[in-house]
Design a protein around this motif. Structure first.
Motif, PDB file in Angstrom:
ATOM      1  N   ILE A 191      -0.213  -3.554  10.992  1.00 31.63           N
ATOM      2  CA  ILE A 191      -1.424  -3.136  10.363  1.00 31.63           C
ATOM      3  C   ILE A 191      -2.277  -4.313   9.908  1.00 31.63           C
ATOM      4  O   ILE A 191      -3.511  -4.391  10.075  1.00 31.63           O
ATOM      5  CB  ILE A 191      -0.904  -2.293   9.218  1.00 31.63           C
ATOM      6  N   ILE A 192      -1.799  -5.487   9.431  1.00 33.28           N
ATOM      7  CA  ILE A 192      -2.354  -6.513   8.785  1.00 33.28           C
ATOM      8  C   ILE A 192      -2.975  -7.230   9.982  1.00 33.28           C
ATOM      9  O   ILE A 192      -4.035  -8.021   9.715  1.00 33.28           O
ATOM     10  CB  ILE A 192      -1.557  -7.363   7.973  1.00 33.28           C
ATOM     11  N   SER A 193      -2.309  -7.154  11.215  1.00 27.65           N
ATOM     12  CA  SER A 193      -2.748  -8.084  12.398  1.00 27.65           C
ATOM     13  C   SER A 193      -4.229  -7.544  12.684  1.00 27.65           C
ATOM     14  O   SER A 193      -4.972  -8.521  13.233  1.00 27.65           O
ATOM     15  CB  SER A 193      -1.747  -8.179  13.624  1.00 27.65           C
ATOM     16  N   PHE A 194      -4.591  -6.362  12.661  1.00 31.64           N
ATOM     17  CA  PHE A 194      -5.795  -5.803  12.993  1.00 31.64           C
ATOM     18  C   PHE A 194      -7.118  -6.399  12.171  1.00 31.64           C
ATOM     19  O   PHE A 194      -8.119  -6.418  12.668  1.00 31.64           O
ATOM     20  CB  PHE A 194      -5.896  -4.456  13.146  1.00 31.64           C
ATOM     21  N   THR A 195      -6.757  -7.146  11.071  1.00 29.34           N
ATOM     22  CA  THR A 195      -7.805  -7.735  10.254  1.00 29.34           C
ATOM     23  C   THR A 195      -7.854  -9.014  10.203  1.00 29.34           C
ATOM     24  O   THR A 195      -8.796  -9.745   9.905  1.00 29.34           O
ATOM     25  CB  THR A 195      -7.584  -7.317   8.714  1.00 29.34           C
ATOM     26  N   ILE A 196      -7.109  -9.729  11.373  1.00 23.02           N
ATOM     27  CA  ILE A 196      -7.190 -11.194  11.355  1.00 23.02           C
ATOM     28  C   ILE A 196      -8.262 -11.549  12.432  1.00 23.02           C
ATOM     29  O   ILE A 196      -8.306 -10.750  13.546  1.00 23.02           O
ATOM     30  CB  ILE A 196      -5.644 -11.666  11.978  1.00 23.02           C
ATOM     31  N   SER A 197      -8.946 -12.290  12.329  1.00 25.89           N
ATOM     32  CA  SER A 197     -10.140 -12.734  13.098  1.00 25.89           C
ATOM     33  C   SER A 197      -9.600 -13.741  14.193  1.00 25.89           C
ATOM     34  O   SER A 197      -8.497 -14.099  14.144  1.00 25.89           O
ATOM     35  CB  SER A 197     -11.227 -13.528  12.557  1.00 25.89           C
ATOM     36  N   GLY A 198     -10.319 -13.502  15.489  1.00 24.31           N
ATOM     37  CA  GLY A 198      -9.795 -14.339  16.489  1.00 24.31           C
ATOM     38  C   GLY A 198      -9.911 -15.503  16.774  1.00 24.31           C
ATOM     39  O   GLY A 198      -9.602 -16.587  17.800  1.00 24.31           O
ATOM     40  N   SER A 210       3.588  -9.236  -5.385  1.00 28.21           N
ATOM     41  CA  SER A 210       3.808 -10.783  -5.074  1.00 28.21           C
ATOM     42  C   SER A 210       4.795 -11.228  -6.003  1.00 28.21           C
ATOM     43  O   SER A 210       5.560 -12.283  -5.752  1.00 28.21           O
ATOM     44  CB  SER A 210       2.650 -11.423  -4.964  1.00 28.21           C
ATOM     45  N   ILE A 211       4.994 -10.498  -7.258  1.00 28.30           N
ATOM     46  CA  ILE A 211       6.091 -11.378  -8.361  1.00 28.30           C
ATOM     47  C   ILE A 211       7.492 -10.644  -8.028  1.00 28.30           C
ATOM     48  O   ILE A 211       8.180 -11.076  -8.918  1.00 28.30           O
ATOM     49  CB  ILE A 211       5.625 -10.863  -9.755  1.00 28.30           C
ATOM     50  N   GLY A 212       7.771  -9.709  -6.841  1.00 30.14           N
ATOM     51  CA  GLY A 212       8.967  -9.291  -6.766  1.00 30.14           C
ATOM     52  C   GLY A 212       9.909 -10.025  -6.088  1.00 30.14           C
ATOM     53  O   GLY A 212      11.249  -9.669  -5.812  1.00 30.14           O
ATOM     54  N   SER A 253      -4.723 -10.304  -4.327  1.00 25.96           N
ATOM     55  CA  SER A 253      -4.640 -10.263  -2.840  1.00 25.96           C
ATOM     56  C   SER A 253      -3.528  -9.526  -2.069  1.00 25.96           C
ATOM     57  O   SER A 253      -3.596  -9.085  -1.005  1.00 25.96           O
ATOM     58  CB  SER A 253      -5.064 -11.868  -2.468  1.00 25.96           C
ATOM     59  N   HIS A 254      -2.498  -9.615  -2.744  1.00 31.41           N
ATOM     60  CA  HIS A 254      -1.159  -9.214  -2.160  1.00 31.41           C
ATOM     61  C   HIS A 254      -1.101  -7.799  -2.424  1.00 31.41           C
ATOM     62  O   HIS A 254      -0.695  -6.786  -1.664  1.00 31.41           O
ATOM     63  CB  HIS A 254      -0.015  -9.878  -2.675  1.00 31.41           C
ATOM     64  N   LEU A 255      -1.741  -7.214  -3.617  1.00 32.20           N
ATOM     65  CA  LEU A 255      -1.823  -6.058  -3.946  1.00 32.20           C
ATOM     66  C   LEU A 255      -2.511  -4.910  -3.122  1.00 32.20           C
ATOM     67  O   LEU A 255      -2.150  -3.697  -2.786  1.00 32.20           O
ATOM     68  CB  LEU A 255      -2.362  -5.720  -5.449  1.00 32.20           C
ATOM     69  N   LYS A 256      -3.572  -5.396  -2.436  1.00 33.67           N
ATOM     70  CA  LYS A 256      -4.448  -4.686  -1.487  1.00 33.67           C
ATOM     71  C   LYS A 256      -3.717  -4.366  -0.369  1.00 33.67           C
ATOM     72  O   LYS A 256      -4.091  -3.373   0.495  1.00 33.67           O
ATOM     73  CB  LYS A 256      -5.774  -5.416  -1.171  1.00 33.67           C
ATOM     74  N   TRP A 257      -2.632  -4.811  -0.016  1.00 34.25           N
ATOM     75  CA  TRP A 257      -1.715  -4.819   1.160  1.00 34.25           C
ATOM     76  C   TRP A 257      -0.485  -4.017   0.751  1.00 34.25           C
ATOM     77  O   TRP A 257       0.473  -3.595   1.654  1.00 34.25           O
ATOM     78  CB  TRP A 257      -1.512  -5.925   2.013  1.00 34.25           C
ATOM     79  N   SER A 258      -0.257  -3.597  -0.493  1.00 27.41           N
ATOM     80  CA  SER A 258       1.004  -2.944  -0.983  1.00 27.41           C
ATOM     81  C   SER A 258       1.307  -1.575  -0.131  1.00 27.41           C
ATOM     82  O   SER A 258       2.220  -1.204   0.233  1.00 27.41           O
ATOM     83  CB  SER A 258       1.000  -2.478  -2.559  1.00 27.41           C
ATOM     84  N   TRP A 259       0.205  -0.873   0.078  1.00 25.03           N
ATOM     85  CA  TRP A 259       0.262   0.325   0.640  1.00 25.03           C
ATOM     86  C   TRP A 259       0.776   0.365   2.288  1.00 25.03           C
ATOM     87  O   TRP A 259       1.622   1.024   2.664  1.00 25.03           O
ATOM     88  CB  TRP A 259      -1.202   1.107   1.208  1.00 25.03           C
ATOM     89  N   ALA A 260       0.385  -1.066   2.824  1.00 17.71           N
ATOM     90  CA  ALA A 260       0.903  -0.973   4.222  1.00 17.71           C
ATOM     91  C   ALA A 260       2.503  -1.502   4.116  1.00 17.71           C
ATOM     92  O   ALA A 260       3.322  -1.049   4.978  1.00 17.71           O
ATOM     93  CB  ALA A 260       0.283  -2.286   4.764  1.00 17.71           C
ATOM     94  N   ILE A 261       2.669  -2.270   3.109  1.00 18.48           N
ATOM     95  CA  ILE A 261       4.133  -2.839   2.911  1.00 18.48           C
ATOM     96  C   ILE A 261       5.049  -1.367   2.455  1.00 18.48           C
ATOM     97  O   ILE A 261       6.170  -1.133   2.837  1.00 18.48           O
ATOM     98  CB  ILE A 261       4.114  -3.845   1.734  1.00 18.48           C
ATOM     99  N   LEU A 262       4.567  -0.733   1.895  1.00 16.04           N
ATOM    100  CA  LEU A 262       5.047   0.633   1.442  1.00 16.04           C
ATOM    101  C   LEU A 262       5.399   1.511   2.672  1.00 16.04           C
ATOM    102  O   LEU A 262       6.585   2.116   2.738  1.00 16.04           O
ATOM    103  CB  LEU A 262       4.273   1.571   0.511  1.00 16.04           C
ATOM    104  N   LEU A 263       4.759   1.519   3.670  1.00 18.99           N
ATOM    105  CA  LEU A 263       4.762   2.327   4.890  1.00 18.99           C
ATOM    106  C   LEU A 263       6.045   1.466   5.629  1.00 18.99           C
ATOM    107  O   LEU A 263       6.693   2.379   6.248  1.00 18.99           O
ATOM    108  CB  LEU A 263       3.526   2.231   5.753  1.00 18.99           C
ATOM    109  N   GLY A 264       5.951   0.208   5.567  1.00 18.52           N
ATOM    110  CA  GLY A 264       7.093  -0.521   6.178  1.00 18.52           C
ATOM    111  C   GLY A 264       8.351  -0.313   5.463  1.00 18.52           C
ATOM    112  O   GLY A 264       9.486  -0.118   6.150  1.00 18.52           O
ATOM    113  N   TYR A 265       8.313  -0.127   4.225  1.00 19.55           N
ATOM    114  CA  TYR A 265       9.432   0.053   3.393  1.00 19.55           C
ATOM    115  C   TYR A 265      10.079   1.344   3.768  1.00 19.55           C
ATOM    116  O   TYR A 265      11.255   1.637   3.875  1.00 19.55           O
ATOM    117  CB  TYR A 265       9.100   0.048   1.976  1.00 19.55           C
ATOM    118  N   ALA A 266       9.237   2.652   3.777  1.00 21.85           N
ATOM    119  CA  ALA A 266       9.598   3.886   3.981  1.00 21.85           C
ATOM    120  C   ALA A 266      10.228   3.862   5.632  1.00 21.85           C
ATOM    121  O   ALA A 266      11.201   4.528   5.863  1.00 21.85           O
ATOM    122  CB  ALA A 266       8.634   4.802   3.866  1.00 21.85           C
ATOM    123  N   SER A 267       9.561   3.281   6.356  1.00 20.26           N
ATOM    124  CA  SER A 267      10.034   3.180   7.946  1.00 20.26           C
ATOM    125  C   SER A 267      11.315   2.608   7.885  1.00 20.26           C
ATOM    126  O   SER A 267      12.112   3.104   8.781  1.00 20.26           O
ATOM    127  CB  SER A 267       8.885   2.424   8.712  1.00 20.26           C
TER     128      SER A 267
END
Length: 268
Positions: free
Chosen positions: A26-33, A219-221, A240-254
């Motif tokens: 998910i995060i890789s799609f936001t990385i510029s080339g 980030s503090i966990g 900056s870490h918190l804005k991606w917590s939803w993606a990490i939560l998807l990975g956690y559930a998966s």
């Protein structure tokens, strides 16, 4: 505490890989080339570097072998490796002291080490240990004492009844993983081991997976997140870490779903 044998933890490899892969994709799609320019330099490993690395790996292997063959506590194997490192560092210190005193170039030293005078200091294990964050060790020591005290006066038994009897094993272990984003996973896992609920192998592995991955929700966990915030204060922050917590939560559930499906035979 002998609840889960060493080899059983390998069952968590695929679920852990999935829990990392989901947010990574998910995060890789936001990385510029655009490529990042790198400075190339001819660097050689400092004399003794490969030996120290080999000693690290050997210490881990020896610790596991001693624990499973002679049933020795793991700390003895780690202390054996530390003692061997201290012994080797003595001879390495003597060698480099002689080289620097005579100003003889050592081909095993990298060019940067030879050119910069402030780096011309003999290898010393004591200087390295002096830079260890003892405050972190004292923090964990204090946590262990607090958890042990709570268990001695009976509070952990009450908490165990609320979590594992009231909510059920699966829900409780998943909740422990979420709490590890706020409280470090080591004291949480130690608290559960002190409670010692009657769980099957699948649930103990679920606790391991949840506590290990759940800390990444904030980030503090995790110790890695705290260290990175200290090193890169300008780019990596709590928000900056918190804005991606939803993606990490998807990975956690998966990862949890994958463990329940793949390792279904370990659940009773």
């Amino acid at each position: 505490k002998g609840v889960v044998p060493f080899g059983a933890f390998f069952a968590l490899f695929v679920p852990a890989l999935i829990s990392w892969l989901v947010p990574a994709v998910i995060i890789s799609f936001t990385i510029s080339g655009r490529s990042v320019p790198l400075e190339r330099s001819n660097v050689r490993v400092r004399k003794g570097g490969y030996v120290v690395a080999a000693m690290l790996l050997s210490t881990i292997v020896v610790t596991v072998l001693l624990h499973h063959t002679l049933h020795l506590p793991p700390f003895l194997g780690m202390m054996l490796g530390l003692g061997a490192l201290n012994l080797y560092s003595y001879f390495l210190h003597r060698h480099e002291s002689k080289v620097f005193a005579e100003s003889i170039p050592d081909s095993a030293q990298n060019d940067e080490f030879e050119r910069r005078s402030e780096h011309r200091e003999p290898f010393s294990i004591f200087n390295i240990l002096r830079m260890v964050e003892w405050d972190t060790f004292l923090f964990f020591y204090g946590i262990m004492l607090c958890v042990g005290g709570l268990g001695a006066i009976g509070y952990l038994n009450g908490l165990s009844s609320i979590l594992y009897t009231g909510l059920g094993y699966t829900t409780a272990n998943i909740l422990i993983g979420v709490l590890s984003a706020i409280i470090d996973n080591i004291p949480l896992t130690y608290a559960v081991l002190t409670m010692m609920p009657h769980m099957d192998m699948g649930q103990w592995l679920l606790l391991t997976l949840a506590a290990g991955i759940g800390g990444s929700l904030l980030s503090i966990g995790s110790a890695a997140g705290v260290a990175l915030m200290g090193l890169r204060r300008d780019t990596y922050t709590f928000f900056s870490h918190l804005k991606w917590s939803w993606a990490i939560l998807l990975g956690y559930a998966s990862g949890i779903a994958a463990h329940i499906y793949i390792n279904a035979s370990t659940f009773k």
